[in-house]
Design a protein around this motif. Structure first.
Motif, PDB file in Angstrom:
ATOM      1  N   ALA A 147       0.723  -1.164   0.044  1.00  0.00           N
ATOM      2  CA  ALA A 147       0.005   0.006   0.253  1.00  0.00           C
ATOM      3  C   ALA A 147       0.809   1.207   0.053  1.00  0.00           C
ATOM      4  O   ALA A 147       0.351   2.352   0.389  1.00  0.00           O
ATOM      5  CB  ALA A 147      -0.913  -0.033   0.958  1.00  0.00           C
ATOM      6  N   GLY A 148       2.036   1.083  -0.410  1.00  0.00           N
ATOM      7  CA  GLY A 148       2.889   2.557  -0.423  1.00  0.00           C
ATOM      8  C   GLY A 148       4.079   2.184  -1.331  1.00  0.00           C
ATOM      9  O   GLY A 148       4.110   1.208  -1.939  1.00  0.00           O
ATOM     10  N   ALA A 190      -3.509   5.708   2.638  1.00  0.00           N
ATOM     11  CA  ALA A 190      -4.227   5.253   1.323  1.00  0.00           C
ATOM     12  C   ALA A 190      -5.552   5.378   1.491  1.00  0.00           C
ATOM     13  O   ALA A 190      -6.350   5.507   0.646  1.00  0.00           O
ATOM     14  CB  ALA A 190      -3.894   3.829   1.056  1.00  0.00           C
ATOM     15  N   LEU A 191      -6.359   5.154   2.674  1.00  0.00           N
ATOM     16  CA  LEU A 191      -7.617   5.408   3.070  1.00  0.00           C
ATOM     17  C   LEU A 191      -8.181   6.769   2.893  1.00  0.00           C
ATOM     18  O   LEU A 191      -9.265   7.088   2.677  1.00  0.00           O
ATOM     19  CB  LEU A 191      -8.107   4.615   4.457  1.00  0.00           C
ATOM     20  N   GLY A 196     -13.499   5.192  -0.040  1.00  0.00           N
ATOM     21  CA  GLY A 196     -14.377   4.404  -0.798  1.00  0.00           C
ATOM     22  C   GLY A 196     -14.012   2.778  -1.346  1.00  0.00           C
ATOM     23  O   GLY A 196     -14.697   2.254  -1.890  1.00  0.00           O
ATOM     24  N   ASN A 197     -12.499   2.697  -1.311  1.00  0.00           N
ATOM     25  CA  ASN A 197     -11.934   1.263  -1.808  1.00  0.00           C
ATOM     26  C   ASN A 197     -12.331   0.207  -0.965  1.00  0.00           C
ATOM     27  O   ASN A 197     -11.493   0.235   0.025  1.00  0.00           O
ATOM     28  CB  ASN A 197     -10.630   1.579  -2.086  1.00  0.00           C
ATOM     29  N   THR A 228      -5.243  -1.808  -4.331  1.00  0.00           N
ATOM     30  CA  THR A 228      -5.188  -1.063  -3.070  1.00  0.00           C
ATOM     31  C   THR A 228      -4.121   0.058  -2.988  1.00  0.00           C
ATOM     32  O   THR A 228      -4.053   0.736  -1.969  1.00  0.00           O
ATOM     33  CB  THR A 228      -5.247  -1.950  -1.917  1.00  0.00           C
ATOM     34  N   ASN A 229      -2.929   0.033  -3.683  1.00  0.00           N
ATOM     35  CA  ASN A 229      -1.823   0.825  -3.576  1.00  0.00           C
ATOM     36  C   ASN A 229      -2.054   1.998  -4.472  1.00  0.00           C
ATOM     37  O   ASN A 229      -2.065   1.937  -5.665  1.00  0.00           O
ATOM     38  CB  ASN A 229      -0.662   0.009  -4.045  1.00  0.00           C
ATOM     39  N   PRO A 230      -2.185   3.122  -3.947  1.00  0.00           N
ATOM     40  CA  PRO A 230      -2.473   4.288  -4.654  1.00  0.00           C
ATOM     41  C   PRO A 230      -1.427   4.603  -5.828  1.00  0.00           C
ATOM     42  O   PRO A 230      -1.707   5.169  -6.700  1.00  0.00           O
ATOM     43  CB  PRO A 230      -2.426   5.432  -3.654  1.00  0.00           C
TER      44      PRO A 230
END
Ligand code: ZN
Ligand code: FE
Length: 269
Positions: A147-148, A190-191, A196-197, A228-230
């Protein structure tokens, strides 16, 4: 996911070894032969080697101290060969590598392919290969995190985005073996980007449950990172809009979106 992929006759065993404050040293072992990736210290590896496999190879992704601090001691105590990036200064380096090169683990049939992934550092490399039974893994150091992604110490946003895109094109079920346990704080950020993911919300629960049990959140998979990882989602309209709102500037290209996300993450506490 369990800290060790199940031991099956044809499949190598993959283990994240906790080290320093929040590093993982990855070990791959098969038929009594082992390699480790990025030993920031030697002690935790030596503990596993006692009555265990023979260390044949030490693979390094980049030159930072928390990835190479244990190389000399391990090399002296085991005689393992040290592999690392051609364009960085690595202690006790035996074999200098860049994209297109391969590393074979003797006695196992395992082969890893080298990828150039500059951005975090200028010469950062990754190692990708099959563990057996069709399952592959990538050891990506401080470039792609759960996630990063790593900070840009020596590269440009465009370089880092190219490197992340290269990793994202690996087969979707590839196990992502990164070098730090940053998952929970990365997910918190990330949230903010994608509240809304649903896959990200589920991942937050999974990570919290694992950490509450003292277990690693890794390995991840390429498909989970793509969901999930922006930093792998800079082409999506929703991500672009969120980054633009935060930067208070219109963002036209994926490179601009990536740079705005990276700055946002740098400032996030
Ligand atoms: Zn680093
Ligand atoms: Fe690091």
């Amino acid at each position: 996911m369990n800290p060790s992929v199940p031991s099956q006759a044809a499949q190598a065993i993959l283990t994240p070894i906790p080290a320093l404050s929040d590093n993982y040293i990855w070990m791959v072992q098969k038929n009594g032969h082992a390699l480790v990736v990025d030993p920031g210290e030697s002690g935790p590896v030596e503990d596993l080697l006692r009555n265990g496999p023979t260390l044949e190879a030490i693979l390094i992704t980049h030159h930072h101290g928390d990835h190479v601090g244990g190389v000399r001691a391990l090399q002296q105590r085991t005689g393992a060969r040290v592999y690392g990036p051609r364009h960085e200064n690595i202690p006790a380096l035996d074999v200098a590598l860049s994209e297109g090169d391969t590393v074979d683990l003797p006695g196992t049939g395992l082969r890893f392919h080298v990828l150039d992934i500059p951005g975090h550092t200028a010469g950062h490399i990754a190692y990708a290969g099959l563990l057996g039974l069709g399952r592959s893994a990538v050891f990506c150091g401080d470039t792609l995190f759960a996630a990063g992604c790593g900070r840009l110490f020596e590269g440009t946003p465009a370089q880092m985005l190219d490197s992340l895109d290269k990793l994202a094109r690996l087969p979707p079920d590839t196990l992502v073996c990164c070098a730090h346990e940053y998952t929970e704080s990365n997910i918190r950020w990330a949230l903010q980007v994608e509240p809304g993911n649903a896959a990200l919300q589920a991942r937050a629960h999974d990570a919290a449950r694992l950490r509450a049990q003292g277990l690693p959140t890794l390995p991840s998979t390429i498909s989970l990172e793509r969901e999930t990882n922006p930093f792998l989602r800079t082409g999506l309209a929703g991500i672009r809009a969120a980054a633009g709102r935060h930067a208070q500037a219109p963002l036209d290209t994926p490179q601009q979106v990536f740079a705005a996300l990276r700055q946002w993450k740098n400032d996030f506490r």
